[in-house]
Design a protein around this motif. Sequence first.
Motif, PDB file in Angstrom:
ATOM      1  N   LEU A   1      -7.494  -6.157   1.486  1.00  0.00           N
ATOM      2  CA  LEU A   1      -6.585  -5.334   2.552  1.00  0.00           C
ATOM      3  C   LEU A   1      -7.730  -5.332   4.098  1.00  0.00           C
ATOM      4  O   LEU A   1      -7.205  -5.178   5.107  1.00  0.00           O
ATOM      5  CB  LEU A   1      -6.443  -3.926   2.443  1.00  0.00           C
ATOM      6  CG  LEU A   1      -5.609  -3.195   3.461  1.00  0.00           C
ATOM      7  CD1 LEU A   1      -4.336  -4.151   3.940  1.00  0.00           C
ATOM      8  CD2 LEU A   1      -5.178  -1.915   2.894  1.00  0.00           C
ATOM      9  N   GLN A   2      -8.939  -4.970   3.503  1.00  0.00           N
ATOM     10  CA  GLN A   2      -9.717  -5.233   4.408  1.00  0.00           C
ATOM     11  C   GLN A   2     -10.251  -6.136   4.844  1.00  0.00           C
ATOM     12  O   GLN A   2     -11.409  -6.236   5.588  1.00  0.00           O
ATOM     13  CB  GLN A   2     -10.991  -3.968   3.304  1.00  0.00           C
ATOM     14  CG  GLN A   2     -11.145  -2.879   3.226  1.00  0.00           C
ATOM     15  CD  GLN A   2     -12.195  -1.745   2.593  1.00  0.00           C
ATOM     16  OE1 GLN A   2     -13.347  -2.620   2.265  1.00  0.00           O
ATOM     17  NE2 GLN A   2     -12.235  -0.861   2.402  1.00  0.00           N
TER      18      GLN A   2
ATOM     19  N   ASP B   1      -9.329   1.308   7.041  1.00  0.00           N
ATOM     20  CA  ASP B   1      -9.690   2.535   6.442  1.00  0.00           C
ATOM     21  C   ASP B   1      -8.602   3.632   7.044  1.00  0.00           C
ATOM     22  O   ASP B   1      -8.252   4.712   6.191  1.00  0.00           O
ATOM     23  CB  ASP B   1     -10.595   2.829   6.784  1.00  0.00           C
ATOM     24  CG  ASP B   1     -11.885   2.450   5.787  1.00  0.00           C
ATOM     25  OD1 ASP B   1     -11.484   1.880   4.806  1.00  0.00           O
ATOM     26  OD2 ASP B   1     -13.105   2.398   5.985  1.00  0.00           O
TER      27      ASP B   1
ATOM     28  N   TYR C   1      -6.998  -1.173  -8.022  1.00  0.00           N
ATOM     29  CA  TYR C   1      -6.882  -0.742  -6.215  1.00  0.00           C
ATOM     30  C   TYR C   1      -8.024  -1.535  -5.754  1.00  0.00           C
ATOM     31  O   TYR C   1      -8.202  -1.906  -4.536  1.00  0.00           O
ATOM     32  CB  TYR C   1      -6.701   0.156  -6.814  1.00  0.00           C
ATOM     33  CG  TYR C   1      -7.006   0.869  -5.411  1.00  0.00           C
ATOM     34  CD1 TYR C   1      -5.415   0.696  -4.954  1.00  0.00           C
ATOM     35  CD2 TYR C   1      -7.020   2.000  -4.875  1.00  0.00           C
ATOM     36  CE1 TYR C   1      -5.522   1.814  -4.319  1.00  0.00           C
ATOM     37  CE2 TYR C   1      -7.443   3.064  -4.002  1.00  0.00           C
ATOM     38  CZ  TYR C   1      -6.172   2.257  -2.975  1.00  0.00           C
ATOM     39  OH  TYR C   1      -5.680   3.923  -2.189  1.00  0.00           O
ATOM     40  N   ARG C   2      -9.238  -1.784  -6.973  1.00  0.00           N
ATOM     41  CA  ARG C   2     -10.474  -1.690  -5.522  1.00  0.00           C
ATOM     42  C   ARG C   2     -10.129  -3.264  -5.420  1.00  0.00           C
ATOM     43  O   ARG C   2     -10.472  -3.526  -4.014  1.00  0.00           O
ATOM     44  CB  ARG C   2     -11.831  -1.806  -6.373  1.00  0.00           C
ATOM     45  CG  ARG C   2     -13.107  -2.206  -5.600  1.00  0.00           C
ATOM     46  CD  ARG C   2     -14.151  -2.236  -6.651  1.00  0.00           C
ATOM     47  NE  ARG C   2     -14.192  -1.209  -7.853  1.00  0.00           N
ATOM     48  CZ  ARG C   2     -15.453   0.366  -7.850  1.00  0.00           C
ATOM     49  NH1 ARG C   2     -15.590   0.375  -6.367  1.00  0.00           N
ATOM     50  NH2 ARG C   2     -14.903   1.144  -8.349  1.00  0.00           N
TER      51      ARG C   2
ATOM     52  N   LEU D   1       1.383  -1.096   0.157  1.00  0.00           N
ATOM     53  CA  LEU D   1      -0.165   0.160   0.039  1.00  0.00           C
ATOM     54  C   LEU D   1       0.422   1.132   0.234  1.00  0.00           C
ATOM     55  O   LEU D   1       0.589   2.423  -0.887  1.00  0.00           O
ATOM     56  CB  LEU D   1      -1.113  -0.216   1.109  1.00  0.00           C
ATOM     57  CG  LEU D   1      -1.994   1.510   1.256  1.00  0.00           C
ATOM     58  CD1 LEU D   1      -2.527   1.291   0.325  1.00  0.00           C
ATOM     59  CD2 LEU D   1      -2.791   0.814   2.868  1.00  0.00           C
TER      60      LEU D   1
ATOM     61  N   LEU E   1      -7.684  -3.833  -2.363  1.00  0.00           N
ATOM     62  CA  LEU E   1      -8.157  -3.005  -1.133  1.00  0.00           C
ATOM     63  C   LEU E   1      -9.212  -3.596   0.025  1.00  0.00           C
ATOM     64  O   LEU E   1      -9.579  -3.651   0.794  1.00  0.00           O
ATOM     65  CB  LEU E   1      -9.577  -1.292  -1.756  1.00  0.00           C
ATOM     66  CG  LEU E   1      -8.780  -0.521  -1.600  1.00  0.00           C
ATOM     67  CD1 LEU E   1      -9.230   1.297  -2.303  1.00  0.00           C
ATOM     68  CD2 LEU E   1      -7.084   0.184  -0.633  1.00  0.00           C
TER      69      LEU E   1
ATOM     70  N   ILE F   1      -5.515   3.791   4.648  1.00  0.00           N
ATOM     71  CA  ILE F   1      -5.841   3.663   3.009  1.00  0.00           C
ATOM     72  C   ILE F   1      -5.977   5.604   3.004  1.00  0.00           C
ATOM     73  O   ILE F   1      -7.064   6.222   3.456  1.00  0.00           O
ATOM     74  CB  ILE F   1      -7.212   3.617   2.799  1.00  0.00           C
ATOM     75  CG1 ILE F   1      -7.288   1.710   3.044  1.00  0.00           C
ATOM     76  CG2 ILE F   1      -7.780   3.642   1.216  1.00  0.00           C
ATOM     77  CD1 ILE F   1      -9.195   1.262   2.922  1.00  0.00           C
TER      78      ILE F   1
ATOM     79  N   SER G   1      -9.264   6.721  -1.622  1.00  0.00           N
ATOM     80  CA  SER G   1     -10.032   6.225  -2.457  1.00  0.00           C
ATOM     81  C   SER G   1      -9.675   5.713  -3.113  1.00  0.00           C
ATOM     82  O   SER G   1      -9.551   6.004  -4.684  1.00  0.00           O
ATOM     83  CB  SER G   1     -11.390   6.765  -1.995  1.00  0.00           C
ATOM     84  OG  SER G   1     -12.408   7.852  -2.183  1.00  0.00           O
TER      85      SER G   1
END
Length: 643
Positions: free
Chosen positions: A601-602, A612, A594-595, A554, A598, A615, A618
């Motif tokens: 990651l979440q 968040d 990227y979506r 990231l 993320l 990050i 967005s």
Amino acid sequence: MADNGEEKLIAVARHIAKTLGGHTDNMTDDDILKIFSNFDGRLREKLTDSNLPGEAPTGSAKLELALKSLDRQISSYVAADRPIWADSSAASSFLDAVDELDSLIREWSPLGSDKSVSSCLDRADYLLQQAMFRLEDEFKGLMEQGSEMFDLIRFRDGEPESANPDYPSDSDREDDFDGEGSEIPVARPISDYDIVIDALPAGIIKDLHEIAKRMVGAGYGKECSHVYSICRREFLEESFSRLQLGKFSIDEVHKMQWTDIEDEIDKWIKAVNVAMRIFFPSERRLCDSIFFGLSSAADLSFMEVCRGSTIQLLNFADAVAIGSRAPERLFKVLDVYETIRDLMPEFELIFSDQYCALLRNEAVTIWKRLGEAIRGIFMELENLIRLDAAKAAVPGGGLHPITRYVMNYLRAACRSRITLEQVFEDSVAPPGASGDYMKGDERGLLSSSPLAVQMSWCMELLESNLEAKAKIYRDSALCSVFMMNNGRYIVQKVKDSDLGSLLGDDWIRKHTAKVRQYHVNYQRSSWSKVLGVLKIDSSASSPTEASKSLKEKLKLFNSYFEETCRTQSTWVIFDDQLRDELRISVTGNLSLAYRNFLGRLQTSPEFGKHADRHIKYSVEDIEARINDLFRGNGGSGGGRKRQ
């Protein structure tokens, strides 16, 4: 009354006649002389010298008698102080006397070996010469008188419509005179060529024809043509001066600034059209009327009238043809070329006789020379493209000035496509090009028009030049942007003009594919590193190690993304559609990757619901930053920090 010698001679003749049985009581002395004149030359001479009533003289005496009578008549007219043609009856009598004198000379010329006849003929020739001199003066006077009375008549559908309303009336026509005693009326400026100049009234034309007929018949045709041409040349010169066309030598034209030459070309185009469509046809018409039935004199006179003006017009065109061949001169040279080309039917028709052959041939020669100049200008354009040095990189990889110049130049040139096709139709290959100047499929253009080959060759040189300029950029992505910008511009200019139909769909497809390849190269060299850090590492040995890897990735992503955006914030995509296509393509690939990143990651155990906090951008922030690229304004700054 007869003297003593005559009385004795007649008495002897009467006695002889009576002795021979003749009845002489009722015979007069003249009858006696007439009879014996058949036998004795002295009596015949006496009979002639006494000019017996009712009997025409014979021998040279007859010629002498007729010559004396004509000399009295003609000399009185030759010595007259006032114009003979001021009185129509006097003019008619003078012409009759000239006709009689000419006929007399022709009748007696075969007997010119006789000394007495030869002497009379010499006097007759001199008298005829004096008559011709006076006719020449009368001819000149009528020409000058008639020129003051000319008018312009507009014709429509072969019939005269009305007097030209723009032409001055007698009360204000004095403005057309030069004020120096030479009253030479000229035509006012015109808006079309649908007019004929009736330069002389019909009555005066008839009188001039009668004079010309006598002068040409007597062997004075050149003198008549000379005085005619002088008068009409003055008219033409004054008329041309009103068209504001300067008289420049070829050297003077070459020393002029190009902007001044452009102005003169505009004046020249108007002048040569007026000359070939109005002035010269009107002069031809007038010549043919005055010298009707005298074709050789008519042709000579017309040539002498128009030669000076024609040479002046052609010399200017020649100066343009052999002048500088700088590319910016193409369009005015084309104007001159097209003007002469369009007027060639007039040149062929008006200058069709033997005397004007030189003028006709010179027009053709200069027309061809202008074609050579046009081809030479394209050679200079090739040199300009080939030698345009890469002095500095274009900021942001934008459109290079040479691309804009060449494409707009070729587009403008194609507006004269028909003319250029004509100019290049004899060419097998573009001037100066070698046998391998085309590559690959473009060799197929060799079977197309010579102009298509020429245009394709110019763009081949342009593309090679741009490829050399692209090497200035150290960033391969920016190099691709530069080529994409210039390639897209070239394709668009071709598609939106006659270049498209000239080069064909295959050429457009090939170069459109090149632009797409530059697009692919850009993404590959620019965003591959950013996309690379978003790939999930499946080799981690534990969840903790995997989470640590995600955190590092990231940070790297944020760093690479910001660096890329910062670098490309000053780059330029000039074409709106291309810019949108590029943004959509980059956004689509990067947003999806990227979506997914993320999402991983979440869902990781270490970050979970607190992801968040780590990050910085967005997905929407990423898209906003990308949408702000390629404007050349430095971008809008960083993204928002998630709280």
